[in-house]
Design a protein around this motif. Structure first.
Motif, PDB file in Angstrom:
ATOM      1  N   PHE A 100       0.803  -1.172   0.075  1.00  0.00           N
ATOM      2  CA  PHE A 100      -0.162  -0.091  -0.066  1.00  0.00           C
ATOM      3  C   PHE A 100       0.826   1.334  -0.058  1.00  0.00           C
ATOM      4  N   PHE A 101       1.988   1.431   0.859  1.00  0.00           N
ATOM      5  CA  PHE A 101       2.604   2.556   0.868  1.00  0.00           C
ATOM      6  C   PHE A 101       3.647   2.747  -0.292  1.00  0.00           C
ATOM      7  N   ASP A 102       3.734   1.737  -1.240  1.00  0.00           N
ATOM      8  CA  ASP A 102       4.610   1.687  -2.299  1.00  0.00           C
ATOM      9  C   ASP A 102       4.019   2.583  -3.455  1.00  0.00           C
ATOM     10  N   SER A 103       2.628   2.770  -3.331  1.00  0.00           N
ATOM     11  CA  SER A 103       1.924   3.142  -4.468  1.00  0.00           C
ATOM     12  C   SER A 103       0.719   3.976  -4.358  1.00  0.00           C
ATOM     13  N   ALA A 104       0.482   5.117  -4.927  1.00  0.00           N
ATOM     14  CA  ALA A 104      -0.671   6.012  -4.675  1.00  0.00           C
ATOM     15  C   ALA A 104      -1.764   5.591  -5.190  1.00  0.00           C
ATOM     16  N   VAL A 105      -1.814   4.635  -6.108  1.00  0.00           N
ATOM     17  CA  VAL A 105      -2.761   4.171  -6.582  1.00  0.00           C
ATOM     18  C   VAL A 105      -3.110   2.600  -6.257  1.00  0.00           C
ATOM     19  N   HIS A 106      -2.370   2.090  -5.279  1.00  0.00           N
ATOM     20  CA  HIS A 106      -2.548   0.739  -4.704  1.00  0.00           C
ATOM     21  C   HIS A 106      -2.411  -0.192  -5.440  1.00  0.00           C
ATOM     22  N   VAL A 107      -1.681  -0.181  -6.640  1.00  0.00           N
ATOM     23  CA  VAL A 107      -1.490  -1.165  -7.780  1.00  0.00           C
ATOM     24  C   VAL A 107       0.043  -1.249  -8.210  1.00  0.00           C
ATOM     25  N   PRO A 108       0.785  -1.485  -7.147  1.00  0.00           N
ATOM     26  CA  PRO A 108       2.398  -1.477  -7.541  1.00  0.00           C
ATOM     27  C   PRO A 108       2.479  -2.494  -8.849  1.00  0.00           C
ATOM     28  N   ASP A 109       3.505  -2.446  -9.510  1.00  0.00           N
ATOM     29  CA  ASP A 109       3.811  -3.464 -10.613  1.00  0.00           C
ATOM     30  C   ASP A 109       4.186  -4.499  -9.963  1.00  0.00           C
ATOM     31  N   LYS A 110       5.020  -4.546  -9.088  1.00  0.00           N
ATOM     32  CA  LYS A 110       5.313  -5.971  -8.412  1.00  0.00           C
ATOM     33  C   LYS A 110       4.568  -6.896  -8.088  1.00  0.00           C
ATOM     34  N   LEU A 111       3.241  -6.483  -7.897  1.00  0.00           N
ATOM     35  CA  LEU A 111       2.098  -7.227  -7.536  1.00  0.00           C
ATOM     36  C   LEU A 111       1.479  -8.233  -8.563  1.00  0.00           C
ATOM     37  N   ILE A 112       1.810  -7.435  -9.969  1.00  0.00           N
ATOM     38  CA  ILE A 112       1.239  -8.142 -11.004  1.00  0.00           C
ATOM     39  C   ILE A 112       2.192  -8.389 -12.252  1.00  0.00           C
ATOM     40  N   GLU A 113       3.203  -8.844 -11.719  1.00  0.00           N
ATOM     41  CA  GLU A 113       4.375  -9.180 -12.720  1.00  0.00           C
ATOM     42  C   GLU A 113       4.006 -10.447 -13.632  1.00  0.00           C
ATOM     43  N   LYS A 114       3.525 -11.450 -12.754  1.00  0.00           N
ATOM     44  CA  LYS A 114       3.253 -12.549 -13.502  1.00  0.00           C
ATOM     45  C   LYS A 114       1.641 -12.573 -14.392  1.00  0.00           C
ATOM     46  N   GLN A 115       1.645 -13.319 -15.367  1.00  0.00           N
ATOM     47  CA  GLN A 115       0.315 -13.138 -16.331  1.00  0.00           C
ATOM     48  C   GLN A 115      -0.810 -13.722 -15.218  1.00  0.00           C
ATOM     49  N   CYS A 116      -0.616 -14.816 -14.274  1.00  0.00           N
ATOM     50  CA  CYS A 116      -1.881 -15.226 -13.532  1.00  0.00           C
ATOM     51  C   CYS A 116      -2.146 -14.067 -12.404  1.00  0.00           C
ATOM     52  N   CYS A 117      -1.216 -13.227 -12.199  1.00  0.00           N
ATOM     53  CA  CYS A 117      -1.643 -12.229 -11.282  1.00  0.00           C
ATOM     54  C   CYS A 117      -2.479 -11.159 -12.081  1.00  0.00           C
ATOM     55  N   LYS A 118      -2.071 -10.760 -13.227  1.00  0.00           N
ATOM     56  CA  LYS A 118      -2.890  -9.949 -13.897  1.00  0.00           C
ATOM     57  C   LYS A 118      -4.239 -10.267 -14.155  1.00  0.00           C
ATOM     58  N   ARG A 119      -4.512 -11.558 -14.515  1.00  0.00           N
ATOM     59  CA  ARG A 119      -5.687 -12.251 -14.508  1.00  0.00           C
ATOM     60  C   ARG A 119      -6.531 -12.062 -13.320  1.00  0.00           C
ATOM     61  N   ALA A 120      -5.871 -12.359 -12.002  1.00  0.00           N
ATOM     62  CA  ALA A 120      -6.462 -12.277 -10.668  1.00  0.00           C
ATOM     63  C   ALA A 120      -6.683 -10.748 -10.423  1.00  0.00           C
ATOM     64  N   PHE A 121      -5.950  -9.905 -11.001  1.00  0.00           N
ATOM     65  CA  PHE A 121      -6.117  -8.403 -10.681  1.00  0.00           C
ATOM     66  C   PHE A 121      -7.323  -7.880 -11.283  1.00  0.00           C
ATOM     67  N   LEU A 122      -7.348  -8.176 -12.551  1.00  0.00           N
ATOM     68  CA  LEU A 122      -8.455  -8.044 -13.635  1.00  0.00           C
ATOM     69  C   LEU A 122      -9.937  -8.480 -12.943  1.00  0.00           C
TER      70      LEU A 122
END
Length: 306
Positions: A100-122
């Protein structure tokens, strides 16, 4: 239940097994419905607020699965569902997990590096702030992003999967949307809504088949009308020639085609040509009929002048 409601109910059971996917989905849910409250003592409270019970259930499930946190739940009025992480250590663990504290929009790139995480995020984004029309009514899927920065980020993530999403502002809201039926099917596949995908695709295919058939029927009807209209003009011209001057002065090739047309007003040019000896192609028949038409026009013009 609306079609969008069916999709969200299906997604309630779709939670990635890897912890990193669960956290990516949790971050998306928090980005759309979450809030951090700072108490006077300096402690943080994590709060989710939604009007959708399915979203509340998903937030609760993912908190337990990913972080082993059991949130408190509160209901206000008829459709205001609140979920709290009140324990200081749990709140700190939660905020650390979603960076949370690494990004103003709460979606740091590190959280969605993997394709599976991008799917989960969407998936989390759609659950929290998405909607999709019933395919019987039309093709439209949208995600209420909240602000332009988040909208652009969502658009970029969707683009990673080869889909084109657009952004529009509506009543102070920033919306990411998809309007193409096949692209919506692909998006449903990305977020794991496979049952809804099959229903959507079946309706879409049936609609496209129906539209295709209607186009073919309309085209054939137009061709028939054109053919009937042309044949009617041909018959009118040939009868006029017959009544005014007869066929005796016509060249043999024109006389023969004129008689055949009068005897067979309903047949096509191709069939008319096959009746000749030797047979004549469609273009040849059409050429002779045009000569008869010009002859009829000349006769009408002479009679008018007289």
């Amino acid at each position: 239940m609306s079609f969008a409601g069916k999709v969200k109910d299906e997604l309630l059971a779709q939670t990635g097994k890897p912890k990193h996917c669960q956290i990516a989905e949790l971050a998306a849910l928090f980005a759309c419905t979450g809030q951090v409250i700072l108490e006077e003592e300096g402690n943080y409270i994590v709060k989710f607020a939604t009007e959708n019970l399915t979203v509340l259930k998903k937030c609760y499930i993912v908190c337990k699965k990913a972080l082993h946190i059991v949130p408190d739940i509160s209901i206000r009025g008829h459709h205001q569902y609140l979920l709290y992480v009140l324990d200081e250590e749990d709140s700190a663990a939660f905020l650390k997990a979603i960076l949370f504290f690494d990004s103003a929009v709460h979606v740091p790139d590190k959280l969605i590096e993997k394709q599976c995480c991008k799917r989960a995020f969407l998936r989390g984004i759609f659950l929290a702030c998405g909607s999709v029309t019933d395919p019987h009514s039309g093709y439209h899927l949208e995600l209420a992003a909240g602000n332009r920065d988040r909208a652009v980020r969502i658009q970029e993530i969707i683009g990673v999967f080869g889909l084109e999403a657009k952004i529009i502002e509506r009543k102070n809201l920033v919306i990411v949307y998809i309007k193409e039926g096949a692209a919506i099917v692909d998006f449903l596949n990305i977020i794991g809504a496979h049952i809804a995908l099959m229903e959507y695709e079946n309706v879409r295919i049936l609609k496209e088949m129906r539209n295709s058939i209607n186009r073919q029927v309309n085209c054939e009807t137009a061709n028939i009308r054109k053919t009937v209209s042309a044949a009617s003009r041909q018959m009118e011209d040939i009868r006029y020639i017959h009544d005014v001057s007869g066929f005796g002065n016509l060249p043999e090739n024109l006389s023969r085609i004129a008689r055949l047309r009068l005897e067979n007003p309903e047949v096509s040019l191709k069939e008319l040509g096959e009746m000749l000896d030797p047979p004549l192609g469609k273009s040849g028949v059409n050429h002779r009929l045009r000569k008869l038409s010009r002859l009829a026009q000349d006769l009408r013009k002479k009679n008018t002048e007289i």
